[in-house]
Design a protein around this motif. Structure first.
Motif: not given
Length: 189
Positions: A79-80, A147, A149-150, A153-154
């Motif tokens: 996911d990350t 980092h 991130l999607r 997802s955020v």
């Protein structure tokens, strides 16, 4: 690249991936600095990458590769991603300047709105704060770290939290209570 593949002077005393995991467990999750981190961590959906880059150009190339890996990997698997880069951009000003290149890489790969890059650094300093201001510790990691991130997802995580702006205020209050000495003790344990 995995921690065991890395061969640098920094590894003589420290394992940057182990240090980063400990920081994630003790500070990010342990102090609840990011209420969204625990779920992906316990599901083992966090990819840790130890960069062997020694120049910003090499790091940028690796960042682009990792952005594509994250794009092409199902979120249920990864996911990350945390790219820990101990041998480049140790100076915070240089690191901060590099973040424009990171954002440009996201745009060049046509991933804006899909992926984003957040930043953590041992000397992180928010604009308008003193270097020793405890609020800076919300973004202080043991090693320079990018980092990935999607965005979806955020967005899901923020939508599930009643008032995401409270997170920043709560984090500052937590760190004010802990203090710089408390932070150092926490990370030394």
């Amino acid at each position: 690249m995995h921690a065991t593949d890395h061969d640098s002077a920094t590894d003589a005393l420290h394992d940057p991936i182990a240090d980063t995991r400990r920081w994630l467990e003790k500070a990010v999750i342990g102090l609840n600095l990011c209420p969204f981190a625990k779920a992906v961590y316990v599901k083992e959906q966090v990819r840790f990458v130890l960069s062997d880059a020694t120049t910003p150009e090499a790091l940028l190339e690796q960042l682009a590769e990792e952005l594509l890996v994250l794009r092409d990997t199902p979120a249920e698997v990864v996911d990350t991603t945390l790219i820990v880069h101990p041998d480049v951009l140790g100076d915070f000003i240089d690191y901060n300047d590099f973040l424009d290149n990171a954002d440009a890489a996201v745009e060049t790969l046509d991933l804006q709105g899909i992926l984003q890059v957040a930043s953590f650094h041992p000397d992180y300093q928010f604009a308008g704060t003193a270097p020793d201001d405890v609020s800076n510790y919300t973004n202080r990691s043991p090693w320079p770290t990018l980092h990935l991130l999607r965005e979806d997802s955020v967005e899901r995580a923020v939508a599930a939290f009643p008032d995401p702006d409270v997170i920043v205020d709560r984090n500052i209050a937590t760190l004010d209570k802990l203090g710089v000495d408390g932070w150092r003790r926490l990370m030394a344990d």
